[in-house]
Design a protein around this motif. Structure first.
Motif, mmCIF file in Angstrom:
data_model
loop_
_atom_site.group_PDB
_atom_site.id
_atom_site.type_symbol
_atom_site.label_atom_id
_atom_site.label_comp_id
_atom_site.label_asym_id
_atom_site.label_seq_id
_atom_site.Cartn_x
_atom_site.Cartn_y
_atom_site.Cartn_z
ATOM 1 N N LYS A 384 -77.216 25.042 -87.282
ATOM 2 C CA LYS A 384 -77.229 26.616 -87.003
ATOM 3 C C LYS A 384 -78.469 27.177 -87.533
ATOM 4 O O LYS A 384 -79.133 27.878 -87.095
ATOM 5 C CB LYS A 384 -76.053 27.343 -87.245
ATOM 6 C CG LYS A 384 -74.806 26.448 -86.581
ATOM 7 C CD LYS A 384 -73.374 27.260 -86.449
ATOM 8 C CE LYS A 384 -73.030 27.256 -88.122
ATOM 9 N NZ LYS A 384 -72.539 26.284 -88.621
ATOM 10 N N SER A 385 -78.403 27.191 -89.066
ATOM 11 C CA SER A 385 -79.288 27.737 -89.811
ATOM 12 C C SER A 385 -80.817 27.475 -89.730
ATOM 13 O O SER A 385 -81.637 28.163 -89.707
ATOM 14 C CB SER A 385 -79.034 27.824 -91.432
ATOM 15 O OG SER A 385 -77.840 28.572 -91.333
ATOM 16 N N THR A 386 -80.838 26.172 -89.279
ATOM 17 C CA THR A 386 -82.155 25.358 -88.998
ATOM 18 C C THR A 386 -82.784 26.303 -87.949
ATOM 19 O O THR A 386 -83.874 26.371 -87.991
ATOM 20 C CB THR A 386 -81.874 23.880 -88.861
ATOM 21 O OG1 THR A 386 -81.158 23.346 -89.858
ATOM 22 C CG2 THR A 386 -83.202 23.115 -88.793
ATOM 23 N N PRO A 425 -80.122 36.553 -93.647
ATOM 24 C CA PRO A 425 -79.652 34.891 -94.061
ATOM 25 C C PRO A 425 -78.411 34.962 -94.450
ATOM 26 O O PRO A 425 -77.594 35.910 -94.697
ATOM 27 C CB PRO A 425 -80.729 34.898 -95.265
ATOM 28 C CG PRO A 425 -81.247 36.243 -95.706
ATOM 29 C CD PRO A 425 -81.102 37.345 -94.585
ATOM 30 N N GLN A 426 -78.028 33.688 -94.424
ATOM 31 C CA GLN A 426 -76.489 33.500 -94.914
ATOM 32 C C GLN A 426 -76.136 33.699 -96.103
ATOM 33 O O GLN A 426 -75.143 34.207 -96.371
ATOM 34 C CB GLN A 426 -76.395 31.826 -94.476
ATOM 35 C CG GLN A 426 -74.986 31.475 -94.383
ATOM 36 C CD GLN A 426 -75.051 29.999 -93.902
ATOM 37 O OE1 GLN A 426 -76.057 29.201 -93.826
ATOM 38 N NE2 GLN A 426 -74.059 29.610 -93.499
ATOM 39 N N GLU A 427 -77.042 33.616 -97.033
ATOM 40 C CA GLU A 427 -76.886 33.933 -98.208
ATOM 41 C C GLU A 427 -77.537 35.319 -98.600
ATOM 42 O O GLU A 427 -78.532 35.522 -98.727
ATOM 43 C CB GLU A 427 -77.436 33.294 -99.368
ATOM 44 C CG GLU A 427 -76.405 31.828 -99.499
ATOM 45 C CD GLU A 427 -77.519 30.799 -100.246
ATOM 46 O OE1 GLU A 427 -78.308 30.936 -100.871
ATOM 47 O OE2 GLU A 427 -76.867 29.686 -99.699
ATOM 48 N N LEU A 505 -78.797 37.010 -86.896
ATOM 49 C CA LEU A 505 -77.598 36.980 -88.086
ATOM 50 C C LEU A 505 -76.922 35.925 -88.242
ATOM 51 O O LEU A 505 -76.559 35.160 -87.459
ATOM 52 C CB LEU A 505 -76.777 38.116 -87.647
ATOM 53 C CG LEU A 505 -77.072 39.660 -86.837
ATOM 54 C CD1 LEU A 505 -75.966 40.388 -86.587
ATOM 55 C CD2 LEU A 505 -78.001 40.246 -87.933
ATOM 56 N N ASP A 506 -77.332 35.070 -89.382
ATOM 57 C CA ASP A 506 -76.803 34.154 -89.756
ATOM 58 C C ASP A 506 -75.471 33.903 -90.427
ATOM 59 O O ASP A 506 -75.394 34.333 -91.661
ATOM 60 C CB ASP A 506 -77.902 33.138 -90.418
ATOM 61 C CG ASP A 506 -77.555 31.779 -90.644
ATOM 62 O OD1 ASP A 506 -76.482 31.516 -90.268
ATOM 63 O OD2 ASP A 506 -78.250 30.943 -91.327
ATOM 64 N N ASP A 507 -74.352 33.840 -89.751
ATOM 65 C CA ASP A 507 -73.311 33.754 -90.225
ATOM 66 C C ASP A 507 -72.712 34.897 -91.224
ATOM 67 O O ASP A 507 -72.374 34.874 -92.182
ATOM 68 C CB ASP A 507 -73.011 32.482 -91.077
ATOM 69 C CG ASP A 507 -71.738 32.007 -91.037
ATOM 70 O OD1 ASP A 507 -70.927 32.612 -90.173
ATOM 71 O OD2 ASP A 507 -71.326 30.805 -91.391
HETATM 72 MG MG LIG Z 1 -75.920 27.754 -92.132
#
Ligand SMILES: [Mg+2]
Ligand SMILES: Nc1ncnc2c1ncn2[C@@H]1O[C@H](COP(=O)(O)OP(=O)(O)OP(=O)(O)O)[C@@H](O)[C@H]1O
Length: 589
Positions: A384-386, A425-427, A505-507
């Motif tokens: 997903k993040s990719t 980003p996720q983080e 929006l990543d997670d």
């Molecule tokens: Mg991810």
């Protein structure tokens, strides 16, 4: 000195000042050389007067003459001081300017690198390149060059003055100096080795401390305080032992220097005394020589020091060059996007992470039309993040194409694309600054009301207003610690205030509860009305509001469609997961 050649372009930039610096050094040493000369003359004058003139006239004559001599010496001292000041003002200032240029260039280069450069886990390395290595190179440019200039001009003037008095005595006096220089070099080399070891040990201690304190919650919750203090104790003892070794070598330095200087003085007195008896030199000359010997010793000892400064600078510059020669930046396109629509097509994209060889997307085909809201759903590590990283052009696909508004992504200037996109980003990451500054990141003069409008749409406004200073509360290392879910929502607000055309929006709702997430998603639908949006999540719940739901597994799309279409599918992933979720299995991962 091969590596240090890279610095030449900076030196050439400031060549005027460096030449001026050299002239100032020369002048300072010229006047420095005249001081012992005058003192010697004064001494001889006193002696001659005492021999020649009658007792009564002596006192008056002498004091007038001595005052004259003192004034001249003072004038020379002042001139020497003035030129020394000027040489520092030129050479040391140039070294600071070059340090600034160099640091700026490294920083600019680092900013250009893509994410794979940073993912090699080099943060610590990069920090020491910018801080420590640049300072070492500056040491070579400032003190290094200065002392070398000083050494050369001092030698030329002083030895010239000495030769004028007596070539033989000069030769004998200078005899111990090469030994002095060699032994100092040897000792400073040892000091340098020990210092490097100590430096390493010190940074090990710093790393241990930093890790323990940033992970203090883990340490305490595992009851490992004792273990860490023993570890720290052992490494501290190690540091102490090494420091004591250095102290021992250091203790050798000054006695050795003084021994050799005194040897030269002794020679001057012994041999010079004989020459005085012969009448070839005067007692004044002896005094002059003794002062010269003292003037020469410090520069001679500095030879060893300069050598080690140069060695260190060479090693540092080698590390800087290694980073500067690394090119991980993707070739940039030239097309500037003025008005991004946000239509994106993945055309048979394959992508493998170069660092790990993990194939993250396989034969990936996807069309997101401008203005669509798309949910991407999938297990952990499904890719997903990719998708987000490829759209932002952090990487290029290995094969296949990504088209943005009908044009290959590679054709665009990626700065201009990224400006019109907002990616959370996720983080999440917040800077040590106020809440408002974190939200306004990249938007100039954002007023609080504007920020609040967006904060409300992600249900964070109320919580921010409850903080001590509201939107002016400091967060991060030096301020209030926000909860994971709060940080995520502040980050989303940061993305929204930029009023982007395209939002990813990543997670970033993973740390808020399901109910709040549902609320936010419905608000977001409103806030994102005319934008294209990709919302990545691994939590399954009704995603009715989305134009399209994409389910991916191991880098491949396994199903896509609207909520209605997907629940119709027999044994479909989405339908099944939704069923499980309703039975209490809330999440896939
Ligand atoms: Mg991810
Ligand atoms: N920077 C990277 N370098 C090498 N491999 C990576 C990198 N980022 C991700 N991967 C690998 O690529 C695969 C897909 O990762 P990705 O981050 O896209 O998953 P994801 O679906 O976002 O997972 P999650 O839900 O846990 O965030 C994983 O196997 C992961 O190990």
């Amino acid at each position: 000195m091969k590596e240090l050649l890279a610095i030449n372009k900076y030196i050439i930039r400031y060549r005027g000042r460096i030449v001026l610096g050299f002239i100032f050094v020369a002048l300072a040493n010229y006047f420095g050389m005249l001081i012992p000369k005058k003192i010697g003359e004064a001494l001889d004058f006193v002696r001659d007067t005492l021999e020649k003139v009658s007792q009564t006239a002596k006192a008056d004559d002498l004091s007038v003459a001595l005052i004259k001599f003192s004034l001249i010496v003072i004038a020379f001292v002042l001139l020497k001081g003035f030129f020394m000041y000027m040489m520092r003002q030129t050479v040391i200032v140039v070294s600071r300017l070059i340090e600034y240029d160099l640091r700026k260039d490294i920083y600019a280069h680092l900013q250009e690198q893509n994410t794979s450069f940073y993912k090699k886990g080099k943060t610590g390395d990069i920090m020491s390149r910018i801080a420590e290595d640049v300072s070492k190179v500056r040491n070579y440019l400032g003190p290094g060059i200065l002392y070398a200039f000083n050494l050369i001009t001092l030698f030329v003037f002083t030895i010239y003055a000495m030769l004028l008095v007596s070539p033989k005595l000069t030769l004998l006096t200078l005899l111990p100096l090469p030994f002095l220089s060699l032994s100092i070099y040897y000792v400073s080399d040892k000091i340098h080795t020990h210092s490097t070891i100590i430096q390493k040990q010190l940074s090990k201690l710093t790393v241990i401390t930093q890790e323990v304190y940033s992970g203090i919650r883990v340490v305490k919750s595992h009851g490992k305080e004792q273990m860490f203090s023993e570890y720290f104790e052992a490494e501290s003892v190690n540091f102490k032992t090494k420091s004591l070794q250095l102290a021992r070598v250091n203790a050798l330095f000054f006695p050795l220097m003084i021994l050799l200087i005194n040897l030269s003085t002794l020679i001057v007195l012994l041999v010079g005394g004989k020459y005085v008896l012969d009448g070839t030199v005067t007692p004044g000359n002896i005094v002059e020589f003794i002062i010269y010997v003292n003037m020469l010793t410090w520069p001679v000892t500095s030879i060893g020091w300069i050598a080690s400064i140069i060695q260190e600078a060479e090693a540092s510059q080698a590390r800087i060059n290694a980073i500067m020669n690394e090119q991980t930046e993707l070739p940039n396109g030239s097309k500037e996007v003025e008005n991004l629509k946000g239509d994106i097509i993945f055309d048979n994209v394959n992508f493998t992470y170069p660092e790990t060889g993990i194939s993250a997307l396989k034969n990936f085909n996807l069309h997101i039309k401008a203005g669509e809201k798309v949910a991407v759903l999938g297990k952990t590590a499904s890719g997903k993040s990719t998708i987000a990283e490829l759209i932002l052009r952090m990487y290029d696909p290995n094969s296949g194409k990504i088209l943005l508004d009908g044009l290959d992504l590679k054709e665009y200037n990626f700065h201009s694309i990224r400006e019109q996109m907002a990616y959370v980003p996720q983080e999440v990451f917040l800077f040590s600054d106020t809440v408002l500054a974190n939200i306004a990141f990249g938007v100039e003069n954002l007023d609080v009301e504007e920020a609040r409008k967006y904060a409300k749409s992600v249900c964070i406004d109320e919580e921010i207003m409850k903080l001590k200073d509201g939107y002016d509360t400091m967060v991060g290392e030096r301020g209030v610690t926000l909860s994971g879910g709060q940080k995520q929502r502040v980050s989303i607000t940061r993305a929204l205030v930029r009023n982007p055309k395209f939002v990813i929006l990543d997670d970033c709702l993973s740390a808020v509860d399901v109910e709040t997430e549902q609320n936010i998603l419905s608000y977001l639908n409103e806030a994102l009305k005319d934008k294209t949006a990709i919302i990545i999540t691994h939590r399954v719940h009704s995603l009715q509001n989305f134009d399209k739901i994409i389910v991916i597994d191991q880098g491949e799309i396994v199903e896509q469609g609207t909520h209605e279409e997907l629940i119709e599918l027999n044994n479909g992933y989405y339908a099944q997961m939704l069923e499980n979720a309703n039975e209490g299995v809330a999440s896939w991962s």
